[in-house]
Design a protein around this motif. Structure first.
Motif, PDB file in Angstrom:
ATOM      1  N   HIS A 157      10.673   5.492 -48.229  1.00 25.17           N
ATOM      2  CA  HIS A 157       9.809   4.374 -47.854  1.00 25.17           C
ATOM      3  C   HIS A 157      10.360   3.575 -46.673  1.00 25.17           C
ATOM      4  CE1 HIS A 157       7.625   5.219 -51.548  1.00 25.17           C
ATOM      5  NE2 HIS A 157       8.784   5.188 -52.192  1.00 25.17           N
ATOM      6  N   PHE A 158      10.665   4.277 -45.582  1.00 24.83           N
ATOM      7  CA  PHE A 158      11.151   3.597 -44.384  1.00 24.83           C
ATOM      8  C   PHE A 158      10.124   2.567 -43.928  1.00 24.83           C
ATOM      9  CE2 PHE A 158      13.748   7.449 -42.607  1.00 24.83           C
ATOM     10  CZ  PHE A 158      14.588   7.380 -43.698  1.00 24.83           C
ATOM     11  N   PHE A 159      10.609   1.439 -43.468  1.00 29.09           N
ATOM     12  CA  PHE A 159       9.748   0.396 -42.898  1.00 29.09           C
ATOM     13  C   PHE A 159      10.422  -0.090 -41.633  1.00 29.09           C
ATOM     14  CE2 PHE A 159       7.989  -3.820 -42.329  1.00 29.09           C
ATOM     15  CZ  PHE A 159       6.649  -3.614 -42.605  1.00 29.09           C
ATOM     16  N   HIS A 160       9.747   0.024 -40.522  1.00 29.70           N
ATOM     17  CA  HIS A 160      10.313  -0.346 -39.233  1.00 29.70           C
ATOM     18  C   HIS A 160       9.713  -1.694 -38.794  1.00 29.70           C
ATOM     19  CE1 HIS A 160      11.842   3.692 -39.308  1.00 29.70           C
ATOM     20  NE2 HIS A 160      10.618   4.189 -39.349  1.00 29.70           N
ATOM     21  N   TRP A 161      10.470  -2.739 -39.037  1.00 32.14           N
ATOM     22  CA  TRP A 161       9.998  -4.094 -38.781  1.00 32.14           C
ATOM     23  C   TRP A 161       9.547  -4.287 -37.334  1.00 32.14           C
ATOM     24  CZ3 TRP A 161       9.274  -7.737 -42.466  1.00 32.14           C
ATOM     25  CH2 TRP A 161       9.816  -7.477 -43.720  1.00 32.14           C
ATOM     26  N   GLU A 162      10.328  -3.760 -36.386  1.00 28.22           N
ATOM     27  CA  GLU A 162      10.003  -3.960 -34.971  1.00 28.22           C
ATOM     28  C   GLU A 162       8.675  -3.318 -34.594  1.00 28.22           C
ATOM     29  OE1 GLU A 162      12.848  -2.770 -36.149  1.00 28.22           O
ATOM     30  OE2 GLU A 162      14.491  -3.989 -35.372  1.00 28.22           O
ATOM     31  N   LEU A 163       8.312  -2.242 -35.245  1.00 26.26           N
ATOM     32  CA  LEU A 163       7.041  -1.580 -34.954  1.00 26.26           C
ATOM     33  C   LEU A 163       5.874  -2.245 -35.659  1.00 26.26           C
ATOM     34  CD1 LEU A 163       8.126   2.166 -35.155  1.00 26.26           C
ATOM     35  CD2 LEU A 163       7.683   0.801 -33.105  1.00 26.26           C
ATOM     36  N   GLU A 164       6.107  -2.751 -36.843  1.00 23.22           N
ATOM     37  CA  GLU A 164       5.033  -3.396 -37.599  1.00 23.22           C
ATOM     38  C   GLU A 164       4.737  -4.817 -37.108  1.00 23.22           C
ATOM     39  OE1 GLU A 164       3.121  -1.788 -39.678  1.00 23.22           O
ATOM     40  OE2 GLU A 164       4.347   0.029 -39.560  1.00 23.22           O
ATOM     41  N   PHE A 165       5.753  -5.477 -36.560  1.00 23.76           N
ATOM     42  CA  PHE A 165       5.596  -6.854 -36.083  1.00 23.76           C
ATOM     43  C   PHE A 165       6.185  -6.998 -34.677  1.00 23.76           C
ATOM     44  CE2 PHE A 165       5.918  -7.033 -40.722  1.00 23.76           C
ATOM     45  CZ  PHE A 165       4.733  -7.695 -41.034  1.00 23.76           C
ATOM     46  N   PRO A 166       5.653  -6.288 -33.696  1.00 24.08           N
ATOM     47  CA  PRO A 166       6.259  -6.333 -32.357  1.00 24.08           C
ATOM     48  C   PRO A 166       6.251  -7.727 -31.739  1.00 24.08           C
ATOM     49  CG  PRO A 166       4.121  -5.238 -32.288  1.00 24.08           C
ATOM     50  CD  PRO A 166       4.465  -5.441 -33.733  1.00 24.08           C
ATOM     51  N   GLU A 167       5.258  -8.533 -32.086  1.00 26.25           N
ATOM     52  CA  GLU A 167       5.171  -9.879 -31.514  1.00 26.25           C
ATOM     53  C   GLU A 167       6.333 -10.770 -31.938  1.00 26.25           C
ATOM     54  OE1 GLU A 167       2.887  -9.751 -35.365  1.00 26.25           O
ATOM     55  OE2 GLU A 167       3.026  -8.462 -33.631  1.00 26.25           O
ATOM     56  N   VAL A 168       7.044 -10.399 -32.978  1.00 23.85           N
ATOM     57  CA  VAL A 168       8.180 -11.171 -33.471  1.00 23.85           C
ATOM     58  C   VAL A 168       9.480 -10.730 -32.791  1.00 23.85           C
ATOM     59  CG1 VAL A 168       9.517 -11.707 -35.554  1.00 23.85           C
ATOM     60  CG2 VAL A 168       7.035 -11.547 -35.680  1.00 23.85           C
ATOM     61  N   PHE A 169       9.505  -9.510 -32.267  1.00 27.61           N
ATOM     62  CA  PHE A 169      10.730  -8.956 -31.705  1.00 27.61           C
ATOM     63  C   PHE A 169      10.694  -8.762 -30.184  1.00 27.61           C
ATOM     64  CE2 PHE A 169      10.686  -7.779 -36.147  1.00 27.61           C
ATOM     65  CZ  PHE A 169      11.963  -8.131 -36.532  1.00 27.61           C
ATOM     66  N   PHE A 170       9.492  -8.817 -29.587  1.00 30.13           N
ATOM     67  CA  PHE A 170       9.345  -8.573 -28.151  1.00 30.13           C
ATOM     68  C   PHE A 170       8.414  -9.615 -27.531  1.00 30.13           C
ATOM     69  CE2 PHE A 170      10.028  -4.565 -30.354  1.00 30.13           C
ATOM     70  CZ  PHE A 170      11.130  -4.068 -29.688  1.00 30.13           C
ATOM     71  N   ASP A 171       8.631  -9.915 -26.249  1.00 25.65           N
ATOM     72  CA  ASP A 171       7.735 -10.834 -25.561  1.00 25.65           C
ATOM     73  C   ASP A 171       6.486 -10.085 -25.115  1.00 25.65           C
ATOM     74  OD1 ASP A 171       8.293  -9.508 -23.148  1.00 25.65           O
ATOM     75  OD2 ASP A 171       9.583 -11.091 -22.383  1.00 25.65           O
ATOM     76  N   GLN A 172       5.594 -10.776 -24.437  1.00 21.51           N
ATOM     77  CA  GLN A 172       4.316 -10.186 -24.016  1.00 21.51           C
ATOM     78  C   GLN A 172       4.479  -9.053 -23.014  1.00 21.51           C
ATOM     79  OE1 GLN A 172       2.273 -13.565 -22.495  1.00 21.51           O
ATOM     80  NE2 GLN A 172       3.395 -13.590 -20.563  1.00 21.51           N
ATOM     81  N   HIS A 173       5.659  -8.927 -22.419  1.00 21.07           N
ATOM     82  CA  HIS A 173       5.919  -7.865 -21.445  1.00 21.07           C
ATOM     83  C   HIS A 173       6.716  -6.706 -22.055  1.00 21.07           C
ATOM     84  CE1 HIS A 173       4.368 -10.581 -18.447  1.00 21.07           C
ATOM     85  NE2 HIS A 173       5.226 -11.495 -18.872  1.00 21.07           N
ATOM     86  N   GLY A 174       6.991  -6.796 -23.357  1.00 23.75           N
ATOM     87  CA  GLY A 174       7.719  -5.728 -24.039  1.00 23.75           C
ATOM     88  C   GLY A 174       9.225  -5.847 -23.985  1.00 23.75           C
ATOM     89  N   HIS A 175       9.727  -6.967 -23.476  1.00 23.48           N
ATOM     90  CA  HIS A 175      11.174  -7.169 -23.419  1.00 23.48           C
ATOM     91  C   HIS A 175      11.665  -7.712 -24.763  1.00 23.48           C
ATOM     92  CE1 HIS A 175      10.062  -7.751 -19.035  1.00 23.48           C
ATOM     93  NE2 HIS A 175      10.707  -6.588 -19.101  1.00 23.48           N
ATOM     94  N   ALA A 176      12.786  -7.195 -25.218  1.00 21.73           N
ATOM     95  CA  ALA A 176      13.357  -7.644 -26.491  1.00 21.73           C
ATOM     96  C   ALA A 176      13.699  -9.124 -26.432  1.00 21.73           C
ATOM     97  CB  ALA A 176      14.598  -6.823 -26.818  1.00 21.73           C
ATOM     98  N   LEU A 177      13.426  -9.835 -27.516  1.00 18.04           N
ATOM     99  CA  LEU A 177      13.697 -11.265 -27.585  1.00 18.04           C
ATOM    100  C   LEU A 177      15.147 -11.586 -27.926  1.00 18.04           C
ATOM    101  CD1 LEU A 177      10.451 -12.501 -29.368  1.00 18.04           C
ATOM    102  CD2 LEU A 177      11.060 -12.737 -26.948  1.00 18.04           C
ATOM    103  N   GLY A 178      15.920 -10.574 -28.268  1.00 12.06           N
ATOM    104  CA  GLY A 178      17.343 -10.781 -28.537  1.00 12.06           C
ATOM    105  C   GLY A 178      17.588 -11.734 -29.686  1.00 12.06           C
ATOM    106  N   GLU A 179      18.388 -12.758 -29.437  1.00 12.15           N
ATOM    107  CA  GLU A 179      18.749 -13.735 -30.474  1.00 12.15           C
ATOM    108  C   GLU A 179      17.539 -14.519 -30.977  1.00 12.15           C
ATOM    109  OE1 GLU A 179      21.808 -14.399 -31.926  1.00 12.15           O
ATOM    110  OE2 GLU A 179      22.500 -12.582 -30.903  1.00 12.15           O
ATOM    111  N   GLN A 180      16.491 -14.610 -30.177  1.00 11.53           N
ATOM    112  CA  GLN A 180      15.292 -15.355 -30.565  1.00 11.53           C
ATOM    113  C   GLN A 180      14.356 -14.544 -31.453  1.00 11.53           C
ATOM    114  OE1 GLN A 180      15.108 -18.593 -29.751  1.00 11.53           O
ATOM    115  NE2 GLN A 180      17.119 -18.260 -28.842  1.00 11.53           N
ATOM    116  N   ALA A 181      14.635 -13.256 -31.614  1.00 11.83           N
ATOM    117  CA  ALA A 181      13.761 -12.370 -32.378  1.00 11.83           C
ATOM    118  C   ALA A 181      13.932 -12.557 -33.872  1.00 11.83           C
ATOM    119  CB  ALA A 181      14.051 -10.916 -32.011  1.00 11.83           C
ATOM    120  N   GLY A 182      12.922 -12.153 -34.604  1.00  6.20           N
ATOM    121  CA  GLY A 182      13.014 -12.121 -36.053  1.00  6.20           C
ATOM    122  C   GLY A 182      12.209 -13.209 -36.730  1.00  6.20           C
ATOM    123  N   PHE A 183      12.367 -13.269 -38.022  1.00  4.61           N
ATOM    124  CA  PHE A 183      11.633 -14.196 -38.857  1.00  4.61           C
ATOM    125  C   PHE A 183      12.544 -15.349 -39.272  1.00  4.61           C
ATOM    126  CE2 PHE A 183       9.706 -10.073 -39.383  1.00  4.61           C
ATOM    127  CZ  PHE A 183       8.351 -10.350 -39.351  1.00  4.61           C
TER     128      PHE A 183
END
Length: 111
Positions: free
Chosen positions: A63-89
């Motif tokens: 039951h793999f679950f890939h958070w970054e793929l399911e919630f990209p808006e939480v991990f990446f900006d509108q241009h697809g760049h990783a949010l780094g330390e600002q990412a996540g819940f």
């Protein structure tokens, strides 16, 4: 479009995670695996297809679950760049396994 991207990168994520669940990837096949799974390769040798199928089977079984793929808006900006330390819940709320909690409480109560 999002479903297609999620499927494509989901196979790559399954492949990476399946290594932690016992799938061995020969070093000489890592690039062909990545290319084929991401759609950069249009054909693959049978061993590549078999390894990808095994990774997908691990994903189903565990039951793999890939958070970054399911919630990209939480991990990446509108241009697809990783949010780094600002990412996540800020918090994740879930339903705990009450059966295990009750067993633990009863065990502690009787000890």
């Amino acid at each position: 479009m999002r479903a297609e991207l999620t499927r494509k990168y989901g196979r790559l994520a399954n492949l990476a995670l399946a290594r932690h669940f016992g799938l061995t990837l020969p070093p000489d096949l890592q690039q062909p695996l990545t290319d084929f799974a991401s759609g950069r390769g249009i054909s693959a040798i049978p061993q590549v297809v078999t390894l990808l199928d095994q990774a997908d089977a691990h994903a189903t079984e565990y039951h793999f679950f890939h958070w970054e793929l399911e919630f990209p808006e939480v991990f990446f900006d509108q241009h697809g760049h990783a949010l780094g330390e600002q990412a996540g819940f800020h918090a994740v709320v879930g339903n705990p396994p009450y059966v295990n909690a009750v067993a633990t409480i009863n065990f502690k109560h009787h000890s």
